[in-house]
Design an enzyme around this catalytic site. Structure first.
Site, PDB file in Angstrom:
ATOM      1  CG  HIS A 103      -0.328  -0.004   2.723  1.00 48.03           C
ATOM      2  ND1 HIS A 103       0.454   1.216   3.318  1.00 48.03           N
ATOM      3  CD2 HIS A 103      -0.223  -1.197   3.312  1.00 48.03           C
ATOM      4  CE1 HIS A 103       0.993   0.718   4.315  1.00 48.03           C
ATOM      5  NE2 HIS A 103       0.490  -0.737   4.603  1.00 48.03           N
ATOM      6  CB  CYS A 119       1.744  -3.434   5.350  1.00 48.97           C
ATOM      7  SG  CYS A 119       0.190  -4.479   5.566  1.00 48.97           S
TER       8      CYS A 119
END
Length: 216
Positions: A103, A119
């Site tokens: 992301h 992440c």
């Protein structure tokens, strides 16, 4: 003059504009078979086109307490976001023990660091480009170091240590599937075959002798 310019536009904007970008990269969309390789130690994401590196991006990855999951995953969903901590776009990957993804970020200064909860972060500009190029189903291989195995692994076990076992069995030719962190039937059969070939009782469950023979 340059330091004055940086102080005027702000460090975060300067980092978003220049420091996190890798120069001399293509801007045209790839036309072949797409895959992603993430190299955690180098904090680099590679976009592959027909098996060859097409473009590279600097990334931020997980801290030591919350490491980025090593393994062979796939993009399973895509979403637009509101430019919050997770940036403007999100590519979800199918790690079975958490909601991990690739992301953007509203903290561009974090790119290049071990700083996330696991992440993979990119500049918003970069994730917006990837979002358009990467379809659902795209393979995502995350490479890096894995800690030693300290627990018993058996059918339906889930975790990073299962990835290590699967990768070792694949490397030895016993397993054909992905190293996806889920101890499924294929992993059990592969482990039993290895144990049988080494003269061990084919339990399909790891013990210290099996792990020693596997080299893990």
């Amino acid at each position: 003059m340059m330091s004055l310019f940086i102080s005027i536009i702000g460090y975060e904007y300067w980092d978003e504009l220049e420091l996190a970008a890798i120069p001399n990269q293509v801007e045209k969309a790839p036309t072949g078979s797409i895959s992603i390789v993430i190299k955690v130690p180098a904090r680099i994401l590679e976009l592959h086109n027909d098996g060859k590196v097409y473009k590279q991006y600097r990334i931020a990855v997980g801290q030591s307490e919350t490491p980025t999951p090593i393994g062979d995953w796939r993009v399973i969903w895509k979403a637009h976001r509101s430019a919050d901590l997770l940036g403007t776009r999100f590519l979800g990957i199918d790690v079975p023990w958490g909601g991990y993804g690739i992301h953007g970020t509203n903290r561009p200064w974090s790119i290049g660091h071990f700083i996330s909860q696991g992440c993979i972060r990119l500049r918003n500009k970069d994730i917006e480009e990837l979002f358009e190029w990467v379809p659902v189903g795209t393979p995502v291989r995350i490479e890096g170091e894995i800690s030693p195995i300290h627990r018993e692994l058996k059918r339906e076990t889930i975790g990073q240590d299962v990835v290590q076992l699967q990768r070792k069995l694949r490397g030895l030719g016993y397993l054909e599937g992905r190293a996806d962190g889920f101890f499924n039937n294929d992993t059990e059969v592969a482990l039993k075959r290895f144990q049988h070939d080494k003269g061990l009782k084919a339990t399909g469950i790891t013990d210290r002798k099996t792990l020693d023979l596997l080299g893990i």
